[in-house]
Motif scaffolding. Structure first.
Motif, PDB file in Angstrom:
ATOM      1  N   ASP B 204       7.431   5.397  -4.207  1.00  8.82           N
ATOM      2  CA  ASP B 204       6.382   5.381  -3.172  1.00  8.82           C
ATOM      3  C   ASP B 204       5.162   6.228  -3.523  1.00  8.82           C
ATOM      4  O   ASP B 204       4.267   6.412  -2.719  1.00  8.82           O
ATOM      5  N   ILE B 205       5.113   6.720  -4.752  1.00  8.68           N
ATOM      6  CA  ILE B 205       4.032   7.612  -5.118  1.00  8.68           C
ATOM      7  C   ILE B 205       2.657   6.935  -5.005  1.00  8.68           C
ATOM      8  O   ILE B 205       1.689   7.547  -4.580  1.00  8.68           O
ATOM      9  N   PHE B 206       2.579   5.647  -5.382  1.00  8.30           N
ATOM     10  CA  PHE B 206       1.278   4.985  -5.380  1.00  8.30           C
ATOM     11  C   PHE B 206       0.776   4.648  -3.989  1.00  8.30           C
ATOM     12  O   PHE B 206      -0.396   4.394  -3.792  1.00  8.30           O
ATOM     13  N   ASP B 207       1.708   4.660  -3.038  1.00 10.30           N
ATOM     14  CA  ASP B 207       1.307   4.494  -1.656  1.00 10.30           C
ATOM     15  C   ASP B 207       0.401   5.634  -1.216  1.00 10.30           C
ATOM     16  O   ASP B 207      -0.306   5.534  -0.221  1.00 10.30           O
ATOM     17  N   MET B 208       0.444   6.722  -1.946  1.00 10.60           N
ATOM     18  CA  MET B 208      -0.318   7.903  -1.586  1.00 10.60           C
ATOM     19  C   MET B 208      -1.611   8.024  -2.379  1.00 10.60           C
ATOM     20  O   MET B 208      -2.367   8.967  -2.201  1.00 10.60           O
TER      21      MET B 208
END
Lengths: 287, 287
Positions: B204-208
Motif C-alpha cells: 500500500d505504499i504507493f497509495d500514499m
C-alpha cells in the motif's frame, strides 16, 4: 459553521478556500504566529477575522496546519481550549509523535489525526489554491480514538473536499511516508545543492538546464521551517530510506566504474515499471 | 525542402511536426531501425515516406535523432552518403565522442553538432508533440567546423522552431550537462528503485505517494536504450557528479544521525535559492 484555521499557509489557506465554496453560513477564523501571513490571509479573504485560543470553545472545526514541532507543542493547548463538540484536525506529515503526545489528553476524542497527501513546493497564504485536495488521499490514524459523531463530521468534510480516505496506524504511516515523500525531498534538496555548488564556478551551467532538472529539483524549493521538524520526528525511518538510497547510488556508481552497461541498462529497465505504478496515483496531475 | 529524419521518436517526430507547420513545400522522409516505429510514424503523418541511406544525396536537411552509441556508428556512414549541400544535424546528449569521431571526416563541414535541451520522459513516435522546441536552448558545438552556408540554414531552422542558441565546446558541454541532466536522471532512477524495492513487501505504499514523489521520480520513466550509451560516453563526468551527490547525501545523513537540525535547516535554506535560479529557465513550463 465556525471553522478555525491555525496556521494559514498553503494547507490551511487552501482548506479555507474550498470550505468557503461548498459550505453555506461558514465563518472562518484565522490564527497565525506570523503577522504578515495573518494580514495576507485577511487581505486575500481566506479568513473572515483574526481569532485567539480563547475563542476556540465556539469552534465546530479546528484545522491545525503548522510545522509538526509546533503541532506537538500547541495541540495539547488547543485541545484544552476547545468545546466538547469541537473537532480538531491536524495535517502533519508525521503521525507517531503527535498521536503519542495526545494519547492521554482528556479531550483526545475531539482530535482526528490526519495527513492529507496534498501540497505544492510553495508556502504561505499566497500559495493557497482552490481544489488542492480534490482526488488526493487523506490518511487518518487511530480513527477509533475519535468520538464517533466527530468522525462523521470529519469524513463529511473530506468528502466535500473530494478526498479519498485511508486508515493506518501512526507507526506504519511514518514508515511508509518516509519512502514516498520524505526521501524524495532529501534527494531533491541534495541534487539542488550539488548543482548549485558546481554553479558557483560555472555560471552558465543553468542555461543548460531543462524541464527534467526542473522537475527533479522542484521539491528543493520547499520550506525548511516545515521540513526540519519532519526529519527530526521521523529520524529513524528517514535514515533507513536514506541508507538504502545511498546504497543504490553506490551500486550504480560501481557498475559505471566497471563498465557494466548491461547492468546499468537492467537497473533502468526494471525501474521503468514506475510508469505503471504512477498511473494509479495522482491522476488529476495528468489532466 | 527535403528533410530526412533518422530515428523518428520523440525528438525526430516532434521536429517533423514543427517543420511541417512552418515550412511550405516540405517533404519529410523517415528512417527507423524499428519497423513498428516506422509504421507508426507513417500512420501519424509524421513522415511522408520511408527512405534509405541511398536517398540521402537529395537531402537538404538530415536530422539524426538516435541513441548516442548509434550516432557514433551511423554518422560517418550518413555523411558518406549526403550531397555537398546537405546539412546534417544530430541531437545527442553527449558531444565530445561524436565530435571527435567526425573530426577528420571529409564531409565534417556538412555536420552541425547540436544538443537541443528539450524532451519529455516518453519515447517513440507517439510521444512526438508540437512546439517541443519552443523557448528551449539548443547547444551547438564546434560551430566553426560547419560550412558557413549550412550554419545559416541550421540557424534559420532553429529560429523557426523558437529555440535560443548557445555555443560551447564539446568537452564543456559534456561536463556541464552531467550536472543539470545526467545526474538528475540517476537520482530519479535510483529513487524509483529504492521505493519499488520497498514496495515489494509493502503493497500500500504507493497509495500514499503524492505529486511530490511523482515529480521527483518522473525521469525514471526514461528509455534505457537512450540513457545507457549516454552514461557510457560521459562516464568520467557522470562519475564526478555522482560522487559529489553521494557525498552531499552522506553529509545530510551524518547531520541527521548527530541531531544537527540547525545544520539540516541551513542546508535546505541555502538550497532554496534554486527558486530564483529556476525562474530563469524553462519559463514556458510555468504557463
Amino acid at each position: 459553521m465556525d471553522v478555525f484555521v491555525i496556521g494559514i499557509g498553503l494547507i490551511g489557506g487552501s482548506l479555507a478556500r474550498d470550505i468557503r465554496r461548498f459550505q453555506e453560513d461558514v465563518r472562518i477564523y484565522g490564527l497565525d504566529d506570523n503577522p504578515a501571513h495573518m494580514n495576507e490571509a485577511l487581505r486575500l479573504g481566506l479568513v473572515d477575522e483574526e481569532a485567539s485560543y480563547d475563542q476556540l470553545s465556539e469552534a465546530d472545526v479546528v484545522l491545525v496546519s503548522i510545522p509538526v514541532d509546533a503541532s506537538v507543542r500547541e495541540l495539547p493547548k488547543i485541545l484544552d481550549k476547545v468545546g466538547d463538540d469541537t473537532l480538531v484536525i491536524d495535517a502533519g506529515s508525521t503521525k507517531a509523535l503527535i498521536c503519542n503526545t495526545l494519547s492521554d489528553h482528556p479531550k483526545r476524542r475531539n482530535f482526528m489525526a490526519c495527513h492529507p497527501i496534498a501540497g505544492t513546493e510553495f508556502s504561505g497564504p499566497t500559495a493557497a489554491i482552490d481544489e488542492l485536495y480534490q482526488g488526493k488521499t487523506n490518511i487518518i490514524c487511530e480513527v477509533e480514538k475519535t468520538a464517533f459523531k466527530l468522525q462523521e463530521r470529519g469524513l463529511e468534510l473530506f468528502k466535500k473536499l473530494g478526498m479519498r480516505i485511508r486508515y493506518m496506524n501512526p507507526e506504519a504511516h511514518d514508515k511508509h511516508i518516509a519512502y514516498v515523500s520524505h526521501l524524495s525531498h532529501i534527494s531533491s534538496f541534495m541534487l539542488g545543492k550539488t548543482v548549485i555548488e558546481k554553479e558557483k564556478n560555472e555560471r552558465d551551467i543553468f542555461d543548460m538546464a531543462g524541464s527534467g532538472f526542473e522537475s527533479t529539483v522542484r521539491l528543493a524549493k520547499s520550506s525548511p521551517d516545515m521540513w526540519t521538524p519532519i526529519f527530526e520526528q521521523n529520524k529513524e525511518n528517514v535514515l533507513e530510506t536514506l541508507e538504502e538510497y545511498i546504497r543504490n547510488l553506490e551500486e550504480f556508481k560501481q557498475k559505471l566504474l566497471q563498465d557494466d552497461y548491461e547492468g546499468i541498462y537492467g537497473e533502468m529497465n526494471n525501474t521503468n515499471k514506475i510508469k505503471e505504478i504512477l498511473k494509479g496515483i495522482v491522476p488529476q496531475n495528468k489532466n
